[in-house]
Design a protein around this motif. Structure first.
Motif, PDB file in Angstrom:
ATOM      1  N   ASN A 288       0.815  -1.224   0.000  1.00  0.00           N
ATOM      2  CA  ASN A 288       0.000   0.000   0.000  1.00  0.00           C
ATOM      3  C   ASN A 288       0.843   1.267   0.000  1.00  0.00           C
ATOM      4  OD1 ASN A 288       0.272   0.936   3.017  1.00  0.00           O
ATOM      5  ND2 ASN A 288      -0.227  -1.250   3.115  1.00  0.00           N
ATOM      6  N   ASP A 289       2.141   1.152   0.337  1.00  0.00           N
ATOM      7  CA  ASP A 289       3.026   2.323   0.317  1.00  0.00           C
ATOM      8  C   ASP A 289       3.923   2.346  -0.915  1.00  0.00           C
ATOM      9  OD1 ASP A 289       4.465   0.110   1.017  1.00  0.00           O
ATOM     10  OD2 ASP A 289       5.615   1.070   2.623  1.00  0.00           O
ATOM     11  N   ASN A 290       3.607   1.487  -1.899  1.00  0.00           N
ATOM     12  CA  ASN A 290       4.391   1.429  -3.134  1.00  0.00           C
ATOM     13  C   ASN A 290       3.549   2.016  -4.270  1.00  0.00           C
ATOM     14  OD1 ASN A 290       5.576   0.487  -5.641  1.00  0.00           O
ATOM     15  ND2 ASN A 290       6.773  -0.958  -4.424  1.00  0.00           N
ATOM     16  N   PRO A 291       3.839   3.254  -4.707  1.00  0.00           N
ATOM     17  CA  PRO A 291       3.007   3.904  -5.730  1.00  0.00           C
ATOM     18  C   PRO A 291       2.941   3.122  -7.038  1.00  0.00           C
ATOM     19  CG  PRO A 291       4.441   5.501  -4.661  1.00  0.00           C
ATOM     20  CD  PRO A 291       4.898   4.154  -4.207  1.00  0.00           C
ATOM     21  N   LEU A 292       4.054   2.481  -7.442  1.00  0.00           N
ATOM     22  CA  LEU A 292       4.063   1.752  -8.712  1.00  0.00           C
ATOM     23  C   LEU A 292       3.113   0.556  -8.670  1.00  0.00           C
ATOM     24  CD1 LEU A 292       5.170   1.211 -11.529  1.00  0.00           C
ATOM     25  CD2 LEU A 292       7.074  -0.052 -10.484  1.00  0.00           C
ATOM     26  N   VAL A 293       3.200  -0.239  -7.597  1.00  0.00           N
ATOM     27  CA  VAL A 293       2.329  -1.408  -7.470  1.00  0.00           C
ATOM     28  C   VAL A 293       0.865  -0.980  -7.385  1.00  0.00           C
ATOM     29  CG1 VAL A 293       1.724  -3.384  -6.019  1.00  0.00           C
ATOM     30  CG2 VAL A 293       4.128  -2.817  -6.400  1.00  0.00           C
ATOM     31  N   MET A 294       0.587   0.068  -6.624  1.00  0.00           N
ATOM     32  CA  MET A 294      -0.794   0.527  -6.483  1.00  0.00           C
ATOM     33  C   MET A 294      -1.350   1.047  -7.807  1.00  0.00           C
ATOM     34  SD  MET A 294      -1.593  -0.193  -3.434  1.00  0.00           S
ATOM     35  CE  MET A 294      -3.182   0.610  -3.498  1.00  0.00           C
ATOM     36  N   THR A 295      -0.499   1.710  -8.606  1.00  0.00           N
ATOM     37  CA  THR A 295      -0.950   2.204  -9.908  1.00  0.00           C
ATOM     38  C   THR A 295      -1.294   1.048 -10.840  1.00  0.00           C
ATOM     39  OG1 THR A 295       0.408   4.206  -9.697  1.00  0.00           O
ATOM     40  CG2 THR A 295      -0.316   3.602 -11.906  1.00  0.00           C
ATOM     41  N   ILE A 296      -0.437   0.025 -10.859  1.00  0.00           N
ATOM     42  CA  ILE A 296      -0.713  -1.153 -11.689  1.00  0.00           C
ATOM     43  C   ILE A 296      -2.001  -1.831 -11.229  1.00  0.00           C
ATOM     44  CG2 ILE A 296       0.121  -3.440 -12.350  1.00  0.00           C
ATOM     45  CD1 ILE A 296       2.962  -2.335 -12.123  1.00  0.00           C
ATOM     46  N   MET A 297      -2.168  -1.980  -9.908  1.00  0.00           N
ATOM     47  CA  MET A 297      -3.379  -2.598  -9.367  1.00  0.00           C
ATOM     48  C   MET A 297      -4.643  -1.849  -9.791  1.00  0.00           C
ATOM     49  SD  MET A 297      -2.517  -3.693  -5.435  1.00  0.00           S
ATOM     50  CE  MET A 297      -4.257  -4.062  -5.159  1.00  0.00           C
ATOM     51  N   SER A 298      -4.554  -0.533  -9.856  1.00  0.00           N
ATOM     52  CA  SER A 298      -5.746   0.267 -10.132  1.00  0.00           C
ATOM     53  C   SER A 298      -6.225   0.150 -11.570  1.00  0.00           C
ATOM     54  CB  SER A 298      -5.484   1.741  -9.791  1.00  0.00           C
ATOM     55  OG  SER A 298      -4.479   2.284 -10.630  1.00  0.00           O
ATOM     56  N   TYR A 299      -5.401  -0.458 -12.458  1.00  0.00           N
ATOM     57  CA  TYR A 299      -5.813  -0.619 -13.852  1.00  0.00           C
ATOM     58  C   TYR A 299      -6.031  -2.078 -14.245  1.00  0.00           C
ATOM     59  CZ  TYR A 299      -4.919   4.304 -14.700  1.00  0.00           C
ATOM     60  OH  TYR A 299      -4.989   5.670 -14.670  1.00  0.00           O
ATOM     61  N   VAL A 300      -5.636  -3.020 -13.390  1.00  0.00           N
ATOM     62  CA  VAL A 300      -5.902  -4.434 -13.656  1.00  0.00           C
ATOM     63  C   VAL A 300      -7.329  -4.731 -13.195  1.00  0.00           C
ATOM     64  CG1 VAL A 300      -5.246  -6.805 -13.112  1.00  0.00           C
ATOM     65  CG2 VAL A 300      -3.479  -5.058 -13.409  1.00  0.00           C
ATOM     66  N   PRO A 301      -8.195  -5.273 -14.074  1.00  0.00           N
ATOM     67  CA  PRO A 301      -9.622  -5.430 -13.725  1.00  0.00           C
ATOM     68  C   PRO A 301      -9.884  -6.149 -12.415  1.00  0.00           C
ATOM     69  CG  PRO A 301      -9.293  -5.829 -16.063  1.00  0.00           C
ATOM     70  CD  PRO A 301      -7.927  -5.668 -15.474  1.00  0.00           C
ATOM     71  N   PHE A 302      -9.125  -7.204 -12.098  1.00  0.00           N
ATOM     72  CA  PHE A 302      -9.412  -7.985 -10.900  1.00  0.00           C
ATOM     73  C   PHE A 302      -8.988  -7.274  -9.613  1.00  0.00           C
ATOM     74  CE2 PHE A 302      -8.925 -11.071 -14.339  1.00  0.00           C
ATOM     75  CZ  PHE A 302     -10.144 -11.713 -14.252  1.00  0.00           C
ATOM     76  N   SER A 303      -8.066  -6.335  -9.693  1.00  0.00           N
ATOM     77  CA  SER A 303      -7.599  -5.635  -8.495  1.00  0.00           C
ATOM     78  C   SER A 303      -8.019  -4.170  -8.456  1.00  0.00           C
ATOM     79  CB  SER A 303      -6.068  -5.720  -8.392  1.00  0.00           C
ATOM     80  OG  SER A 303      -5.453  -5.157  -9.547  1.00  0.00           O
ATOM     81  N   ALA A 304      -8.603  -3.665  -9.549  1.00  0.00           N
ATOM     82  CA  ALA A 304      -9.027  -2.259  -9.592  1.00  0.00           C
ATOM     83  C   ALA A 304     -10.023  -1.892  -8.497  1.00  0.00           C
ATOM     84  CB  ALA A 304      -9.613  -1.937 -10.965  1.00  0.00           C
ATOM     85  N   PRO A 305     -10.968  -2.782  -8.106  1.00  0.00           N
ATOM     86  CA  PRO A 305     -11.905  -2.408  -7.031  1.00  0.00           C
ATOM     87  C   PRO A 305     -11.224  -2.120  -5.703  1.00  0.00           C
ATOM     88  CG  PRO A 305     -12.781  -4.259  -8.272  1.00  0.00           C
ATOM     89  CD  PRO A 305     -11.366  -4.053  -8.749  1.00  0.00           C
ATOM     90  N   VAL A 306     -10.004  -2.582  -5.509  1.00  0.00           N
ATOM     91  CA  VAL A 306      -9.256  -2.291  -4.290  1.00  0.00           C
ATOM     92  C   VAL A 306      -8.198  -1.214  -4.541  1.00  0.00           C
ATOM     93  CG1 VAL A 306      -7.715  -3.249  -2.530  1.00  0.00           C
ATOM     94  CG2 VAL A 306      -9.620  -4.613  -3.383  1.00  0.00           C
ATOM     95  N   GLY A 307      -7.473  -1.346  -5.644  1.00  0.00           N
ATOM     96  CA  GLY A 307      -6.360  -0.440  -5.920  1.00  0.00           C
ATOM     97  C   GLY A 307      -6.771   0.995  -6.171  1.00  0.00           C
ATOM     98  N   MET A 308      -7.795   1.221  -6.992  1.00  0.00           N
ATOM     99  CA  MET A 308      -8.165   2.597  -7.330  1.00  0.00           C
ATOM    100  C   MET A 308      -8.755   3.361  -6.141  1.00  0.00           C
ATOM    101  SD  MET A 308      -7.982   4.996  -9.448  1.00  0.00           S
ATOM    102  CE  MET A 308      -7.526   4.237 -11.016  1.00  0.00           C
ATOM    103  N   PRO A 309      -9.709   2.780  -5.361  1.00  0.00           N
ATOM    104  CA  PRO A 309     -10.190   3.516  -4.183  1.00  0.00           C
ATOM    105  C   PRO A 309      -9.064   3.834  -3.193  1.00  0.00           C
ATOM    106  CG  PRO A 309     -11.700   1.750  -4.714  1.00  0.00           C
ATOM    107  CD  PRO A 309     -10.498   1.547  -5.585  1.00  0.00           C
ATOM    108  N   MET A 310      -8.099   2.927  -3.064  1.00  0.00           N
ATOM    109  CA  MET A 310      -6.986   3.177  -2.155  1.00  0.00           C
ATOM    110  C   MET A 310      -6.157   4.356  -2.642  1.00  0.00           C
ATOM    111  SD  MET A 310      -5.796   2.073   0.663  1.00  0.00           S
ATOM    112  CE  MET A 310      -4.360   2.574   1.624  1.00  0.00           C
ATOM    113  N   ARG A 311      -5.892   4.424  -3.936  1.00  0.00           N
ATOM    114  CA  ARG A 311      -5.123   5.554  -4.484  1.00  0.00           C
ATOM    115  C   ARG A 311      -5.902   6.864  -4.357  1.00  0.00           C
ATOM    116  NH1 ARG A 311      -3.703   5.302 -10.119  1.00  0.00           N
ATOM    117  NH2 ARG A 311      -2.244   6.981  -9.582  1.00  0.00           N
ATOM    118  N   LEU A 312      -7.213   6.802  -4.503  1.00  0.00           N
ATOM    119  CA  LEU A 312      -8.032   8.006  -4.327  1.00  0.00           C
ATOM    120  C   LEU A 312      -7.966   8.492  -2.887  1.00  0.00           C
ATOM    121  CD1 LEU A 312     -11.137   6.966  -6.455  1.00  0.00           C
ATOM    122  CD2 LEU A 312      -9.560   8.839  -6.969  1.00  0.00           C
ATOM    123  N   PHE A 313      -7.983   7.566  -1.932  1.00  0.00           N
ATOM    124  CA  PHE A 313      -7.877   7.946  -0.529  1.00  0.00           C
ATOM    125  C   PHE A 313      -6.529   8.607  -0.240  1.00  0.00           C
ATOM    126  CE2 PHE A 313      -6.281   6.728   3.702  1.00  0.00           C
ATOM    127  CZ  PHE A 313      -7.144   7.482   4.488  1.00  0.00           C
TER     128      PHE A 313
END
Length: 363
Positions: A288-313
Motif C-alpha cells: 500500500n506504500d508502493n506507488p508503482l504497485v498501487m498504480t498497476i493494481m488500479s488498472y488491472v480489472p481484478f484488483s481495480a476495485p481495491v487499488g483505485m479507491p486506495m489511491r483516491l484515498f
C-alpha cells in the motif's frame, strides 16, 4: 383446459434472482458470516473513535532554549533535552511525537520537528503555527494507510469469495441433483445464468452498502469527521468498482462451476478464481506504500476495485484515472459475460467427467 403462459425472459431472470436471494437469507452460514463481518467493521470503527478521543497528553521533547514557547501550554507531556540532536533522536526513535527547538531562522524563534506528520494537537495549542520540518516525509500516516488498505482488501476478499462460491455451489448442486434439467424445461439457460448473477450481485452490494453505512455512521458518532471526509469519495468509488468487479467474477464462477458435476470437483475449476480474489488483498496489504504497485493494481480489472479507491484515498490518482480504470473494467466485464455465458450454456447439461475448457468454448 388452458395452460399458464410461459414466463418472459425478464420474468424468468427475476424468478431465479428471487430464489437465489431467498435461499441465501435463510442460510445460517450466510447469516453467521455476515454477522462476523458486521461486528469486525463495528469494532474497527469504535476502536478508531476511542483512539481519536484519547485525551492523554502529546509527548513532546523541548530543548532548554525553547522552553518558554511551550510554557503554560495544556495537553503536553514535556521531556527536556539538552540539544537539537537529542530531540531529533527521540523523535526518530518514536519516544516522542514531536520536538520543539529554538530556530534562529524562524520568525517565531522556534520550530517543530516531526518524523512524518506533526501532531495537530501540538500545532493548534501553540499561539502561532511554527514552521514544521519533516525528518522522514510521508503523505499519509502509515497506521491509517494500513487500516484503510486492510478494510478495502478484506471486504473485497470476503464478499467476492463468499458470493462467488455460493454461485458455484448452487450450480453444481442443481447439476448433481438433476434439478437443472427441470429448470431448463421452463426457462432459457441464459435467464438462469443472469438470475444467479443478478441475485448474488444484489446480495453482495447490499452487504457492501450496509458496511459502508456502518463506517459512515460510526465515524460521525465518534467525531472522526476529518477521516470521514477523506473516505467519502473512495467509499463511493469502491462500491461502483465492486459492482462491476463482482459481476465479472460471478460470470467466471458460474462458467467454472458448470464444467463439473460433483461438489468435490468444484475446487478444480474455481481455485484459479480464488487466487485472483486473494491477490488484491495481499497486494494492498503489503504494497500500500508502493506507488508503482498501487498504480498497476488500479488498472488491472481484478484488483481495480481495491487499488483505485486506495489511491483516491491517498490522493495519488488524477481525476480522470478512476474513469479510465472503470472503462477498462466494464469492457473486461462484458467480455467475461460473453465468454462465461458460452461456457455455461455448453457445459450445463453435460454430466459425468469434468468438461475441458476447449470443449466448453467449442460447444
Amino acid at each position: 383446459m388452458s395452460t399458464a403462459p410461459a414466463p418472459s425472459f425478464l420474468q424468468s431472470v427475476w424468478l431465479v434472482s428471487e430464489r437465489e436471494i431467498g435461499s441465501k437469507l435463510r442460510s445460517k452460514a450466510f447469516i453467521i458470516s455476515f454477522a462476523i463481518l458486521f461486528l469486525a467493521a463495528l469494532a474497527l470503527v469504535v476502536w478508531g473513535g476511542l483512539q481519536a478521543r484519547d485525551t492523554s497528553g502529546t509527548p513532546v521533547a523541548v530543548t532548554a532554549d525553547a522552553e518558554q514557547y511551550v510554557a503554560g501550554v495544556q495537553g503536553l507531556e514535556v521531556t527536556e533535552v539538552g540539544s537539537r540532536a537529542d530531540a531529533e533522536a527521540l523523535v526518530l526513535a518514536g519516544d516522542v511525537d514531536a520536538a520543539v527547538v529554538a530556530d534562529s531562522a524562524s520568525p517565531l524563534g522556534f520550530a517543530v520537528l516531526a518524523e512524518d506528520s506533526a501532531p495537530t494537537s501540538l500545532l493548534m495549542s501553540l499561539a502561532e503555527l511554527p514552521p514544521v520540518e519533516m525528518l522522514d516525509p510521508s503523505s499519509t500516516d502509515a497506521m491509517l494507510r494500513y487500516f484503510v488498505a486492510l478494510g478495502f482488501g478484506i471486504v473485497f476478499l470476503m464478499s467476492a469469495q463468499l458470493f462467488g462460491s455460493t454461485i458455484a455451489q448452487s450450480i453444481v448442486e442443481e447439476k448433481q441433483t438433476r434439478v437443472v434439467e427441470l429448470l431448463l424445461s421452463a426457462i432459457p439457460v441464459r435467464a438462469l445464468l443472469a438470475g444467479k448473477v443478478i441475485g448474488n450481485t444484489i446480495l453482495a452490494m447490499g452487504q457492501i452498502l450496509i458496511l459502508a453505512a456502518i463506517a459512515v455512521v460510526g465515524l460521525t458518532v465518534t467525531g472522526q469527521t476529518a477521516l470521514l471526509g477523506g473516505l467519502g469519495a473512495p467509499l463511493a468509488w469502491f462500491a461502483v468498482f465492486f459492482l462491476l468487479g463482482f459481476v465479472l467474477l460471478a460470470a467466471m464462477f458460474a462458467a467454472a462451476a458448470a464444467m463439473v458435476s460433483r461438489q468435490e470437483d468444484i475446487g478444480s475449476t474455481t481455485t484459479p478464481l480464488i487466487f485472483l480474489i486473494m491477490a488484491p488483498y495481499f497486494l494492498v496489504i503489503f504494497f500500500n506504500d508502493n506507488p508503482l504497485v498501487m498504480t498497476i493494481m488500479s488498472y488491472v480489472p481484478f484488483s481495480a476495485p481495491v487499488g483505485m479507491p486506495m489511491r483516491l484515498f491517498l490522493g495519488e490518482a488524477q481525476w480522470w484515472e478512476p474513469l479510465l480504470s472503470l472503462l477498462i473494467l466494464a469492457a473486461t466485464c462484458v467480455a467475461a459475460i460473453v465468454v462465461g455465458a458460452k461456457i455455461y450454456e455448453n457445459s450445463l447439461l453435460r454430466m459425468g467427467a469434468r468438461v475441458k475448457l476447449r470443449e466448453a468454448l467449442a460447444g
